[in-house]
Structures are given as structure tokens and as C-alpha cells.
Design a protein around this motif. Structure first.
Motif: not given
Lengths: 239, 239
Positions: A38-46
Motif C-alpha cells: 500500500p502507498d506509504r504516504t497515503a497511510f501516513l496522511l490518513g
């Protein structure tokens, strides 16, 4: 952790190994399963609840089962605490013998070793890298000053160089487009104007933009993959 | 199959894949176990009795157990019949589902697809490549004429570019030395003088010498890794 980043790190391990013949090189396994990651940035940005740590842990377990001694993740953003800490616990809970090195810590350690007199360190990276102060915390702990690009430069130069669907490095990595290279260069010049003495290319796509341009300016640039390649080799050769 | 060759092939798969995001890319595993991999040329020339096919078969079995569908070996010399035929039988005897593509056949197929009007094909490679007429047989079967470098050019330019311990690509692959690049270029010019219309860089080290020089001359050069990257993608996308 765009797919090129893993192959780029592996290639830098070979380049940094002193070997007379093929047979002198270290054993390397590269796992590149982008569809499962999964996209790491998408997870971190919620934007998604799926923590990439789970997919990473699964791959590390497979590697440990193959008797791999030491591993690295060729992605800066994956080292943000919400991902990396969960990954570390997963490794501990599994009781595996495999050692996972930390890209951020190895990069800061590299700067202190290679450029001991340097005090002001610029950072280029993805949104997640800035939001989670990924390098900032480790650099400050090492007594170094952090120089960040202004908001407009982040949006117009850094993020577009990586993500722009027309010319960004995520889409065009081999070769990197001239436009992406120019955007990265603009951001570097901006950080140098803000008195950065070295600049961390803190997203694995960024060093790809500079692979083809051996210039004076390169001495200012810190490639975390080079720092990690050296750390992996040290680990393999001293144990 | 110098360690860089495998990472280079993997990188070319990513480059040749049309993908909008990281997640669109194919899953790739690279096994690079140079210490376990006996020298291919030494075996072919009778300097050792250890057939690299055994080590390769072992690795392919591991990959098949990991549900890998298709595999390639990033080494021209490993495709010489004494190695490749034994490997093929080992795969058949094991009954594995994994498909192993053939670098030589994919390269000849690529030349016919991309340069359908071309008739005269030059070959650069290692001693084993020439001795076993590795590309010659497949090219002649496809109705193409084979152009080989003269003995002195082989010894003084081609083999030294790859193996010279002072500047050869086996030892200095990232970056490749200027001297190695000059030696390769000299051999290419020689083949063009002998009326080759395209030149196969038939040892995985040779394309590394040209990665950094996008020039007009490149259109004349056939990189088997590019042919193989395209073949692997076709396989993955059509099954």
C-alpha cells in the motif's frame, strides 16, 4: 520504494563492495512486490487505514525463513514511526533473527562520518517525510540543524518531481525526465540559498534524477541508499 | 550474471512497464548469490568441472516454490548448451511449473521484431559466447548473417573491457571506467566497419558501459536485457 529504488539500492551494494571477481560479492535478495504494498504516504496522511507495515512484515518473515541476516527497506517514508515502529514490533513478536537496519539512522550516521564538520542539513522528501519530521528528529538528536524547503518549493518542485503524472520520477524513472531533474535541482538550489551545507535526497526516487549527472554539485547531495549500502556491507563483513 | 546484471535486468523490467503508480508494477524477485555461482566461462572452457547449472537449478526450484511464474538468467554465457540444456532437464525432472525464458532466443526475436529489415548482426561477448557460437546458431536459424570481431579485437578490446583487473567492468561496474567504455566502443566500430548493421552486446556487463551515453550510436546496439525485460512483461501480461 518505487520498484526502481530496491534495484538501485542492490546495485549500490555491488558498487560499494570491494571485489576482485563476481564470486567475491555478497548474496542479495531483492523482493519487489509493488502491487502488495500500500502507498506509504497515503497511510501516513490518513487517506487509507491500511498500514504498509503488515505487508512489509510478511516479506521480512519470508526473508528470515530464507536465512537472510540483515535487511533494509528502500523507502524513506516507510520509516515514519506509525509504519516502522509497528514493523519493528512485528519482527520482535515473531522472534526472527533477521536484523532490520534503519535508513534514517544510517543516513545521519553517514553524514557525521563523511562530513564531520557539517552543521546545516537540508531535506528533500515526500509529504509524509516532512509531516512526520522523519529526518529532522534524528538530525537534531545528532546536533545538526535542519533546513527545510519553503511550502511553495515543496509543492511546486519537490512533490511534482516525484509524483507529477506527466513527468514525475514515479512514472518515468529510467530514464528520468529532464523536467523532473530540473525540479529537483531547483529545490536543491533553494536549500543551498537557505545555507544548507548538504542536502539529503530523502525519497528514493530523488537520487535517480541525479544518477546520470556526475557534477560538482553532487558532493553536496546525500543519497540514503549509498549510506544504507555501506551499512549493509559493514554488517555483512563484521559479523 | 555479474551481480549488477541481475539488478540491471530488474530495473529494465520496471522501465519497460507502463504503470501509472508504484502499485501497477509487476512483482519481481532478484536472487543474486555470486559466491554460490561458479564461473560460467571457466566451466565452458574446461578449467573447472563444476557445472553452474546445478546452482542455477537449486535457485529456480526455490523461486518455483515461491510461486514465481516466469524466470530469466541475466547471463549470456549461462545459455551455452552445456549449461542451459542441463538446467532445462533439471527443471523438467523437477516437474516445476515455472517457465524459464531463453535470453538468446528472446534477443534474436527482438531483433526481428524491432529491426525487421536488418540482415547483418555483429556479436560482442565472452570467450564462451564465441566458442559455443551462442548467438550465431540462433541468428543463422533466423536467416541473419553473423559478423564476429577478429581475434585480436576480441582479445585486446572485448575481453579486456570485461575482465581486465585494472579497469574491466566485472571489477568496476558502477561507474564503468572510461577505459572500459573506450574498449567496447573500439570493438563496436570494428564490427560496423565489417558491415554489421546492429551489434548485440552479448555479455551482461557490456550494456553497463553504454548506460550513461545516450548517443546516435545506441540505435545500433542490441541489449539482450532489454529484449528479455520486454519478453518477461509480455509473459506476465498475457497469461
Amino acid at each position: 520504494m518505487g520498484p526502481q529504488a530496491g534495484f538501485d539500492l542492490a546495485s549500490k551494494i555491488t558498487a560499494a563492495t570491494s571485489a576482485k571477481t563476481d564470486q567475491d560479492h555478497h548474496s542479495v535478495i531483492v523482493f519487489s512486490f509493488p502491487a502488495d504494498m500500500p502507498d506509504r504516504t497515503a497511510f501516513l496522511l490518513g487517506r487509507t487505514g491500511i498500514n504498509p507495515a503488515d505487508a512489509l512484515a510478511k516479506q521480512l518473515i519470508t526473508l528470515a525463513d530464507m536465512n537472510v541476516d540483515v535487511a533494509a527497506i528502500a523507502c524513506n517514508t516507510a520509516h515514519a514511526p506509525p509504519i516502522f515502529k509497528q514493523l519493528k514490533s512485528a519482527i520482535e513478536n515473531n522472534g526472527m533473527r533477521l536484523q532490520l537496519l534503519n535508513l534514517i539512522e544510517e543516513t545521519v550516521d553517514y553524514i557525521r562520518r563523511i562530513h564531520p564538520s557539517i552543521k546545516r542539513v537540508g531535506i528533500l522528501g515526500t509529504r509524509g517525510t516532512y509531516q512526520f519530521r522523519l529526518y529532522d528528529i534524528a538530525l537534531e538528536r545528532a546536533g545538526l540543524n535542519v533546513i527545510l524547503p519553503d511550502e511553495t518549493v515543496r509543492n511546486e518542485s519537490v512533490f511534482r518531481a516525484v509524483y507529477d503524472t506527466g513527468f514525475g520520477i514515479k512514472k518515468y524513472s529510467n530514464p528520468v525526465t529532464e523536467k523532473a531533474r530540473e525540479h529537483v535541482e531547483k529545490a536543491i538550489v533553494h536549500l543551498i540559498e537557505k545555507k544548507a551545507e548538504v542536502v539529503i535526497l530523502g525519497c528514493t526516487e530523488l537520487p535517480l534524477a541525479f544518477a546520470l549527472v556526475p557534477s560538482k554539485q553532487q558532493t553536496l547531495l546525500i543519497d540514503p541508499a549509498v549510506a544504507m549500502a555501506q551499512a549493509l556491507i559493514r554488517f555483512a563483513e563484521t559479523r
